[in-house]
Design a protein around this motif. Structure first.
Motif, short mmCIF file in Angstrom:
data_model
loop_
_atom_site.label_atom_id
_atom_site.label_comp_id
_atom_site.label_asym_id
_atom_site.label_seq_id
_atom_site.Cartn_x
_atom_site.Cartn_y
_atom_site.Cartn_z
N LYS A 148 0.84 -1.21 0.00
CA LYS A 148 0.00 0.00 0.00
C LYS A 148 0.87 1.26 0.00
O LYS A 148 0.68 2.18 -0.80
N GLU A 180 -6.82 1.91 13.40
CA GLU A 180 -7.35 0.70 12.71
C GLU A 180 -8.67 0.37 13.37
O GLU A 180 -9.21 1.20 14.12
N SER A 231 -11.49 -0.26 15.68
CA SER A 231 -11.70 0.04 17.11
C SER A 231 -10.53 0.74 17.77
O SER A 231 -10.38 0.69 19.00
N ARG A 279 -7.25 13.66 8.70
CA ARG A 279 -6.93 12.24 8.91
C ARG A 279 -8.17 11.42 9.27
O ARG A 279 -8.30 10.28 8.85
N THR A 330 -9.44 7.88 5.01
CA THR A 330 -9.60 6.58 4.33
C THR A 330 -10.88 6.59 3.50
O THR A 330 -10.88 6.16 2.33
N PHE A 356 -20.25 0.43 8.28
CA PHE A 356 -20.59 1.84 8.50
C PHE A 356 -19.82 2.38 9.69
O PHE A 356 -20.33 3.08 10.53
N GLY A 357 -18.53 2.01 9.75
CA GLY A 357 -17.66 2.56 10.79
C GLY A 357 -16.93 3.77 10.24
O GLY A 357 -17.48 4.52 9.43
N SER A 399 -24.68 -1.15 5.44
CA SER A 399 -24.90 -2.15 6.49
C SER A 399 -23.85 -1.97 7.58
O SER A 399 -22.79 -1.38 7.35
N ALA A 404 -16.43 -2.21 3.08
CA ALA A 404 -15.65 -1.36 4.00
C ALA A 404 -15.85 -1.83 5.44
O ALA A 404 -15.86 -1.03 6.37
N THR A 437 -14.99 -5.73 7.29
CA THR A 437 -13.82 -6.49 7.74
C THR A 437 -13.32 -7.36 6.58
O THR A 437 -13.87 -7.32 5.49
N GLY A 489 -12.74 -0.82 0.29
CA GLY A 489 -12.43 0.16 1.32
C GLY A 489 -11.78 -0.48 2.53
O GLY A 489 -10.99 0.12 3.24
N ASN A 546 -9.44 -3.62 4.42
CA ASN A 546 -8.23 -4.37 4.11
C ASN A 546 -8.62 -5.82 3.86
O ASN A 546 -9.24 -6.46 4.72
N1 LIG Z 1 -9.65 3.37 10.01
C1 LIG Z 1 -8.74 3.50 9.06
O1 LIG Z 1 -8.12 4.56 8.88
C2 LIG Z 1 -8.46 2.36 8.12
C3 LIG Z 1 -9.24 1.22 8.09
N2 LIG Z 1 -9.02 0.28 7.12
C4 LIG Z 1 -9.80 -0.93 7.04
O2 LIG Z 1 -11.17 -0.62 6.79
C5 LIG Z 1 -12.01 -1.58 7.42
C6 LIG Z 1 -12.97 -0.86 8.35
O3 LIG Z 1 -12.21 -0.14 9.29
P1 LIG Z 1 -12.88 0.98 10.23
O4 LIG Z 1 -13.96 1.65 9.50
O5 LIG Z 1 -11.77 1.77 10.78
O6 LIG Z 1 -13.47 0.05 11.37
P2 LIG Z 1 -14.73 0.34 12.32
O7 LIG Z 1 -14.58 -0.58 13.46
O8 LIG Z 1 -14.87 1.80 12.56
O9 LIG Z 1 -15.98 -0.10 11.41
C7 LIG Z 1 -16.23 -1.41 10.97
C8 LIG Z 1 -17.69 -1.47 10.51
O10 LIG Z 1 -17.93 -2.74 9.88
C9 LIG Z 1 -19.17 -3.25 10.41
N3 LIG Z 1 -19.20 -4.69 10.21
C10 LIG Z 1 -18.50 -5.66 10.86
N4 LIG Z 1 -18.84 -6.87 10.37
C11 LIG Z 1 -19.77 -6.66 9.40
C12 LIG Z 1 -20.50 -7.48 8.51
N5 LIG Z 1 -20.38 -8.82 8.53
N6 LIG Z 1 -21.33 -6.92 7.61
C13 LIG Z 1 -21.50 -5.59 7.57
N7 LIG Z 1 -20.83 -4.74 8.39
C14 LIG Z 1 -19.99 -5.27 9.28
C15 LIG Z 1 -19.16 -2.78 11.86
O11 LIG Z 1 -20.45 -2.87 12.44
C16 LIG Z 1 -18.69 -1.34 11.65
O12 LIG Z 1 -19.77 -0.56 11.20
C17 LIG Z 1 -11.08 -2.58 8.11
O13 LIG Z 1 -10.83 -3.62 7.21
C18 LIG Z 1 -9.81 -1.78 8.30
O14 LIG Z 1 -8.69 -2.63 8.36
C19 LIG Z 1 -8.08 0.46 6.16
C20 LIG Z 1 -7.31 1.57 6.15
C21 LIG Z 1 -7.34 2.55 7.19
#
Ligand SMILES: NC(=O)C1=CN([C@@H]2O[C@H](COP(=O)(O)OP(=O)(O)OC[C@H]3O[C@@H](n4cnc5c(N)ncnc54)[C@H](O)[C@@H]3O)[C@@H](O)[C@H]2O)C=CC1
Ligand SMILES: O=C(O)CCC(=O)C(=O)O
Length: 454
Positions: A129, A181, A183, A220, A224, A254-255, A276, A332, A334, A354, A356
């Motif tokens: 990346k 990352e 949580s 920041r 992403t 929707f995180g 979702s 976006a 997991t 979106g 990883n």
């Molecule tokens: N936060 C960041 O800056 C970065 C995050 N990422 C990747 O993006 C992805 C999301 O990260 P964040 O948004 O930071 O995490 P987060 O913890 O804020 O959000 C994750 C979301 O996915 C939902 N979720 C979990 N399992 C699900 C399923 N089976 N179906 C639908 N929704 C589901 C959760 O309820 C939550 O809304 C991860 O793969 C992370 O590695 C990649 C680059 C940077």
């Protein structure tokens, strides 16, 4: 020149206590093809893609091994006193994959499934990346195996401080720089910075994703999600599919990433018809009011806090989400959710990753066979690390850039990276993913060769 498997690239795994660097990778005569990954891990999807791209690059096997195995690995046990007075121990991991282009970089996720095998795959992903997005970092990833929803704010703080105490010897602004990352947002990054400062003095560049009030960077928090939108814009342009405005998007997760991508798309006139989270999905054919949904999700029950109580859409089960027709599907949430079954169910024209590693290699194959182009995570989920790089630069200079400057530069990194990938793709008639890995591998290999091996 090529035989440096022993000293410089050591692997180290400890079970308890603070980390140090010892150990050996073993004799290079043990090389096999295809390389199965460290200890034969079969969950390393990144290496599947790396190996696929390597097949056409004709690097000597010994150099290929450098790219397929992590440089160092750490496994520590974090012991904290819970609010109840009980003592609890948590496993934590840090994998440092490659630092030929710059310090190791990558987030720490706090998740019940965090383990070493995941961290390996994700650390490698960070190397590619950073390379494809032209930021001067290597790749690393960490995880703390815990359920954050079961821990209080004070417990999470103690856990983060313990993490720093355990790994401070192998981290630092010019060595390995963590970031946000799953949580692990700006609050935990603040604790990381504060604890590290006790050992290293004032060094805000030791971690990124900090709040603005504590040497964070403008842009920041949503970087992403913004990167996803910019990457989608470039993809639509290259595929002669028009502009973002008016296009229909379905977003899984929707995180931080998913909700910011949705908000920014909505602001650009795109229609987000379905989203979702882990509790279920929400659908509105006419387009969801994303701002209202975010406000609702932030409110406390009974007035909000849950997708299912949002009045502006129809509640749908998780498995229905991919079947909703759209222009672009954005996973976006997991890793590994886009399985072959989901890939067969998808009713989209394009996929923009979106998260990883959201697509399994088998799911990837199904989408390829169906002719649905996928923009890979190493490009489209890279907005965060690009702005983390900007934050690091600002911290090293003790200076703050304007928000417009951050966003303008992010746009440049994403569009330049897209152009490089698209050139490779069209010249060699390969997929976006293979082209992205190919560009990244060449960058990293050039760095290795220029640095030498003695
Ligand atoms: N936060 C960041 O800056 C970065 C995050 N990422 C990747 O993006 C992805 C999301 O990260 P964040 O948004 O930071 O995490 P987060 O913890 O804020 O959000 C994750 C979301 O996915 C939902 N979720 C979990 N399992 C699900 C399923 N089976 N179906 C639908 N929704 C589901 C959760 O309820 C939550 O809304 C991860 O793969 C992370 O590695 C990649 C680059 C940077
Ligand atoms: O900003 C950072 O360093 C975290 C980025 C990251 O972990 C990712 O892009 O997956």
């Amino acid at each position: 020149m090529l035989g440096r498997s022993g000293s410089a690239r050591s692997r180290h795994v400890r079970s308890v206590g603070s980390a140090s660097e010892t150990g050996s990778l073993g004799p290079s005569s043990a090389l096999r093809w295809p390389w199965p990954g460290p200890r034969g891990s079969d969950s390393d999807h990144t290496n599947v893609y790396v190996q696929e791209a390597l097949q056409e690059l004709e690097y000597p096997l010994r150099l290929q091994k450098l790219l397929l195995t992590p440089q160092r690995e750490f496994h520590v046990e974090l012991v904290i006193t819970l609010d109840s007075g009980e003592v609890a121990a948590f496993n934590a991991y840090r994998v440092q994959h490659d630092n030929s282009r710059g310090p190791f970089k990558g987030g720490f996720r706090y998740h019940p499934n965090a383990d070493l095998s995941d961290a390996r795959s994700l650390a490698s992903l960070m190397t590619w990346k950073s390379a494809v997005l032209n930021v001067p970092f290597g790749g690393a990833k960490g995880g703390v195996c815990c359920d954050p929803s079961q821990l209080s704010e004070r417990e999470l703080e103690r856990l983060t401080r313990r993490l720093v105490q355990a790994l401070k010897g192998v981290m630092g602004p010019l060595v390995d720089i963590p970031g946000p990352e799953i949580s692990a947002g700006s609050r935990l990054m603040s604790y990381f910075f504060d604890e590290m400062s006790k050992y290293k003095g004032f060094a805000p560049a030791c971690v990124t994703g900090k709040p603005l009030a504590l040497h964070g960077s403008y842009g920041r928090e949503y970087a992403t999600g913004r990167g996803v939108v910019l990457a989608a814009r470039e993809l639509l342009k290259a595929e002669h599919a028009g502009r973002l405005a008016g296009k229909e998007f379905v977003i899984q997760g929707f995180g931080n990433v998913g909700s910011w991508a949705a908000r920014l798309l909505h602001m650009q006139g795109a229609k987000v018809t379905a989203v979702s989270d882990s509790s279920g999905g929400l659908y509105n054919e006419a387009g969801l009011d994303v701002h209202a949904l975010i406000t609702h999700m932030k409110a406390k029950p009974p007035f909000g806090g849950h997708m299912s109580s949002f009045p502006g859409g129809r509640h749908i089960p998780l498995e229905q989400l991919p079947t909703i027709p759209c222009d672009v599907f954005v996973p976006a949430a997991t890793a590994n959710l886009v399985t072959p079954e989901m890939a067969r169910a998808l009713e989209c024209k394009f996929v923009v990753e979106g998260a990883n590693g959201p697509t399994t290699p088998e799911g990837d194959l199904v989408l390829r066979e169906r002719g649905i182009p996928i923009l890979p995570d190493i490009l489209s989920s890279g907005g965060g690390v690009v702005v983390s790089f900007f934050e690091w630069v600002q911290n090293l200079q003790n200076f703050r850039w304007e928000e417009e400057e951050v966003n303008r530069r992010l746009d440049r990194h994403i569009s330049d990276a897209f152009a490089a990938i698209n050139r490779e793709r069209t010249q060699r008639r390969i997929t976006y993913r293979k082209a992205a890995y190919s560009v990244a591998l060449q960058e990293v290999m050039r760095a290795h060769l220029n640095r030498g091996f003695d």
